[in-house]
Design a protein around this motif. Sequence first.
Motif, PDB file in Angstrom:
ATOM      1  N   GLY A  73       0.817  -1.209   0.000  1.00 61.47           N
ATOM      2  CA  GLY A  73       0.000   0.000   0.000  1.00 61.47           C
ATOM      3  C   GLY A  73       0.846   1.253   0.000  1.00 61.47           C
ATOM      4  O   GLY A  73       1.878   1.318  -0.656  1.00 61.47           O
ATOM      5  N   LYS A  74       0.400   2.233   0.790  1.00 59.88           N
ATOM      6  CA  LYS A  74       1.089   3.517   0.790  1.00 59.88           C
ATOM      7  C   LYS A  74       2.525   3.381   1.284  1.00 59.88           C
ATOM      8  O   LYS A  74       3.381   4.181   0.936  1.00 59.88           O
ATOM      9  N   ALA A 104       4.574   1.311   0.404  1.00 61.56           N
ATOM     10  CA  ALA A 104       5.435   0.845  -0.680  1.00 61.56           C
ATOM     11  C   ALA A 104       5.677   1.949  -1.702  1.00 61.56           C
ATOM     12  O   ALA A 104       6.335   1.739  -2.705  1.00 61.56           O
ATOM     13  N   LYS A 118       5.094 -14.253 -14.481  1.00 64.37           N
ATOM     14  CA  LYS A 118       6.138 -13.320 -14.066  1.00 64.37           C
ATOM     15  C   LYS A 118       5.627 -12.348 -12.993  1.00 64.37           C
ATOM     16  O   LYS A 118       6.338 -12.017 -12.064  1.00 64.37           O
ATOM     17  N   THR A 121      -7.085   5.868  -3.336  1.00 67.71           N
ATOM     18  CA  THR A 121      -7.378   5.623  -1.924  1.00 67.71           C
ATOM     19  C   THR A 121      -6.207   4.955  -1.221  1.00 67.71           C
ATOM     20  O   THR A 121      -5.814   5.363  -0.135  1.00 67.71           O
ATOM     21  N   VAL A 122      -5.671   3.914  -1.822  1.00 65.87           N
ATOM     22  CA  VAL A 122      -4.695   3.080  -1.110  1.00 65.87           C
ATOM     23  C   VAL A 122      -3.259   3.476  -1.417  1.00 65.87           C
ATOM     24  O   VAL A 122      -2.359   3.193  -0.648  1.00 65.87           O
ATOM     25  N   GLY A 123      -3.026   4.139  -2.522  1.00 69.41           N
ATOM     26  CA  GLY A 123      -1.662   4.529  -2.851  1.00 69.41           C
ATOM     27  C   GLY A 123      -1.128   3.718  -4.013  1.00 69.41           C
ATOM     28  O   GLY A 123      -1.645   2.650  -4.345  1.00 69.41           O
ATOM     29  N   GLU A 124      -0.058   4.251  -4.609  1.00 66.34           N
ATOM     30  CA  GLU A 124       0.462   3.630  -5.829  1.00 66.34           C
ATOM     31  C   GLU A 124       1.074   2.260  -5.596  1.00 66.34           C
ATOM     32  O   GLU A 124       1.119   1.432  -6.483  1.00 66.34           O
ATOM     33  N   GLY A 125       1.588   2.060  -4.392  1.00 69.14           N
ATOM     34  CA  GLY A 125       2.221   0.767  -4.114  1.00 69.14           C
ATOM     35  C   GLY A 125       1.207  -0.288  -3.722  1.00 69.14           C
ATOM     36  O   GLY A 125       1.542  -1.268  -3.093  1.00 69.14           O
ATOM     37  N   VAL A 126      -0.049  -0.085  -4.105  1.00 65.48           N
ATOM     38  CA  VAL A 126      -1.123  -0.978  -3.668  1.00 65.48           C
ATOM     39  C   VAL A 126      -0.745  -2.452  -3.864  1.00 65.48           C
ATOM     40  O   VAL A 126      -0.242  -2.842  -4.915  1.00 65.48           O
ATOM     41  N   THR A 127      -0.957  -3.225  -2.817  1.00 57.18           N
ATOM     42  CA  THR A 127      -0.678  -4.659  -2.918  1.00 57.18           C
ATOM     43  C   THR A 127      -1.890  -5.355  -3.519  1.00 57.18           C
ATOM     44  O   THR A 127      -2.994  -4.819  -3.519  1.00 57.18           O
TER      45      THR A 127
END
Lengths: 639, 649
Positions: free
Chosen positions: A145-146, A148, B475, B532-538
């Motif tokens: 999430g944020k 990262a 991948k 909402t969660v951010g770019e690094g969203v898992t």
Amino acid sequence: MKLREVIIRNFRNLVDVCIPIDNTTILVGENNTGKTAFLDALTQALPKTGYTRNNPFDEYDYHMAKKEDSPRTSSGIVIETWFREDRSDEWPEAIIQSLTEIIQTDPVRNLNSIGLRLTSRYDKDAGQFVAIREFLNTKGEPLGGKAAHPAIVTRFLEYVRLFYLSALRDSESEFSPKSQFWGRILRDLKIDDVKRKKLADELNKLNESLLTADPRLDKVRTSLERIQTVLPSGGKTTIQPLPLQPWDLMVKSQVVMRGKNAEVDFPLSRHGQGIQSLAVLFLFQAYVEVLLKPTFHADTEAILSLEEPEAHLHPQAIRALTATINDIAAQKIVSAHSPYVLQNVPITSIRLFRRIGNVTVVHYVKRSFSAKIPKVQGLIDYCKSNSSKYDYHETEELLTVRGSIDDKEYRKILPFYSTDKTAQASLKQLKEESQLYLSDDDITDLDTYAKRVRGEVFFARAWLLCEGQTEYLLLSYFAELLGTPLDRFGISIIDFQNNGSPAAFVALARNFNLPWLLVCDHDTAGLGYVESVKKLGVSPAEAADLLRPLAKKDDDLESFLVASGFLPELVTLLTSKGVTIAKKPGDSGYEAEVAGHLRNRKTEAGTDLIKQLRNAKANKSRVPSFFAKAIQDIIQKAT
Amino acid sequence: MATKQLASAQARLNPSQRQAAAWDKGPLLVLAGPGSGKTSVLTCRIARILDETRDKPFRILGLTFTNKAADEMRTRVMDLVPGEEHRLFLGTFHSFCAEALRQHGSHLGISPTFTIYSQDSDLESFLSDAVDRLKPTSSVVSDQDKKLLPIIQRLKSLLVFPDKCQEVIEDADLCQRVVEVYPAYEEELARHNALDFTSLILRTYELVSKFPAFAKRYRTVYPYICVDEFQDTNEAQYSLIKAILGQSHRNLFIVADDDQIIYQWNGASHQRLEELASDFKPTVLQLPVNYRCPAEIVDLANNLIRNNFLRTENKAPLQAYQGPGGDDAVRLLGPYEDFDAEAASVSDDIQQRHPTSPGKVVVLARNRKLLLGVQTALRGRGMSAAIAQRKDEFESAPFVWLHGMLRLANDRQNEDVLEAVCGSFRQLSGIESDVEGVKAQAQAAGQDLFRRWLKHAQTHAAKSNAGKVLADANKCLGGGNEFLRFCDSSLAWFDEIARPENHNGDESNEPFAVFSDERTVWTDLKREIIGTVGEGVTLEAFLQELQMRSKESIPSPSMVRLFTIHASKGKEFDHVYLVGMVEDEMPSFQAIKKGDRSPELEEERRNCFVAITRTSKTLTLSYAGSYNGWTKEPSRFLFEMGVLEEEDS
């Protein structure tokens, strides 16, 4: 925010080390044991500028155990840095607000932490080495999430600034306009507009008068003006001996110092290495005090990683310097080769680097011991009611003990796991490990006596422990006679009687994983020493091998020497001191009387005996086999 | 220095709006009537605070009830103060809780990869399994307890934990069963690492109340907390806000309208505002100016709502900003003989009056059954009409496959998802997967279903055009946020096989029937979730957010939309038709049974209030004399509004 732990894997010799970090941490160890690698790893883990996709490592940074290994097959470099609160609410509000995505909380103890991991390995799909920075949860798993988002690495690094000063502190480059501290200080200088204009006017005037000082200068200028005929720019060509902008002038500033009893100021670069090195250190202090917070945040903290601060300095200066380093408002990680550096730091801040094959191991005094133990209510309750010593982290199922687990406590805890064999084994191991615990009193003793007098013992490869000064002198002389002087093998002899207790030294040796061997009298006191060491959890086999009272019962050193062929020398010694021996040789009790007289003149007796033996060109046949064996054995353990 | 956008947004506010937007610290309650510009007030205030504190790291928490509202506000704030996005969490209560549980749920034994189940059918099957598990050993639990879901949900929304249900359930027999079934249901959810919507709130409440460190953390990070549509908060949500705020923190900015409470059945209550008043003693600001409706409709709304007793004292009546809307502003059609005739006439009316812009027309009704009638009538006249409703799952084969692949990658032993993946893959590629074979091989090889299926598909589809997307799955679906790359790769594959020349002239091309609509929905949802969660969203967070959002597509402008009043909340439309305005429909039969002055009847009145105030141009009300063969009187609300005059009898 304080750095509290560093974990490194596969970086040069640092294959798997986990090192706790104090406010001041001293790295010691022989050359080539990985101290610099450790500081380099830290520099990569906490870079100045935040996010970059570039791999900061080169091919020699990847640990390779075998000839056929290559960086591409390496499982990858891992560097974890853990920042932790020592007490609740330690971190300022602004840090909590700014970094909330990455802050992990232990809600029971109410302590926050942040873990950052740098991983670098070869990515087969991408066909290149890739480096990733990730924040971690307390289990070491990356956060999503944020947390990262790349920007948060940058944001985090604004609160933690690592500065590295290498052993070669060259004042010329550190005081250049481009340097990390001096350059910044100069660039940040603020001169108001009125003042600046006034200065510029004055510089202009100075320039004009310099130009007219020698008419040839103006000729040169006229000649240069011909540029305009080729490339007309419409401007005027002038020569400026001094830059017109005060800032241009400031960057040329230099620090000058006048030496003792000298009349002329010399630029810093013309002073000796010691002064230059010191100046750079003080410059760093000035930077931290003046610029760090204005440049970043009010809550930004510095970490100084400093290599060999003692270089080029004499002992008193080193001791003074250590005090200065302590005053720098930063967390300090210092690698040192000088025992003098160790004299002013707590023993608990020492990290001993040792190399085994091509792998580095790091030892230090452990103040707590932990083990994964499954959660059961009994244990949780037990820890709560013994919270000064025991602590149980429910989410991580981690039991931590600050002290050694005694039998009584062990018997209380064990029944919580009456059917869980794995937990029982873990507890047993934890109990054994925890015996290494040094009490606060032990540490105070070691700090007070051992370190101040004998900082060098931390650079030794093995310790030979003995009771007093006479043994100390005799052991080193006997080793010389045997043709194996102990210094050559990096062995320190420690006379524990004057410097604390034998158990404290043995515990310390075990904490640092240093080979040791103890010789003592076979009398009440000596056997007392043996018993105190056995209590540390030394196994019977180890005790038989390493704890060596003199062979015969009731033997002390004096009677041992009398019985070991030194009677003639000892009698000569006593006679020369005017001691009258009542009994005659051959009388029963004659030897005992000699030994008795010697006991009153302990130290003298040792030095005098050695003197006589030296004069008589004694050879190794004179070394009593008890001591010869002890010396041979400790040499073997050290190598 | 405020940005130009912020300065001009502030300049557009009226004095009371400006006063609210300038509110800095302390508790404030903004009573915002329909169409009063509350979103502008909220976004301006948030943007102003962020703008004035650019060098500060604290953040602002804005809680809403719908993702649409949150996304709209976030977009506006980002436009007003670019560069400060990271200092803002604007999302639904559920998104906020999901984030909190992902970050700290491990302390409650919740793994961050939890799955959110939003459909009652899924939850009922968990409950059914729980009951089956209990039956053999329990003396009180039986199959009839498989219907206890609403009761359990209600307990959870009241923050009643399993060990406390005895205190609230009066019926001893029911209590005995719930005491056993409720914890078993929770256990069943936990076994599947699953959370339902009520658990999101309940467990977050548990987190901050069991560990005060987290409550403190949230109020430290978010010194400013704003709640939109506060009147809809239930017990659990309000308790959560209070737990986060603690004893001394009072920086609460509440926007509410007690005249628009229509979620009483879900635990919302007019008492919430009273509680708020006594808990926080907020300053009250009213925004009575209505910018949306013509003056005539504002009059109706005021006439109507003044009949409610359970509302804030001294509530200012709405003030019309617009002038009169003319003869068409309010019309009453009817009475028709029966509902069929009403539906027919309403449809004719829509067709005649809005032949070119049916998309600007909506039909509202108290219940879904009435809407179905009108929809049939509209369609019978060749008009396109659809009832707006939440769509939980994608329907086109491409997105069923993509969503399935992501779910299987996240939950690698889920056989149901495996079947969805196999089925949709066959539709897309023509390649049949041997589902049972994959399961058996996975078990034999000790591999997960995802890996095994992928291997299986790669072997069979190596030469097909699916080769690349499968390789990318291999991948990118290992971990991290690489999954977004797989999504892009899938979209490229879909686009390629969706091209007409690639499906052999099969005009209908069934698997792709709603593909292009869902493609747009997918793209929008992805953008919103990353917002909402951010770019690094898992992957897990992405799936959780996706589960919480409706997959319905943006309506076509040639379609008449039909909404229940509840679904129309927070929206506005040019032309509103409100049908079924009779006793027993609006107000409902159940409410009338409770009595004229019951809270239930007042909720009905608010439903009507909400319905008419959706209108920005014309409102058409209609009624008939009989519904389902039962004679019905005109709705009392028609009289209260003054649309019908009482006849002296």
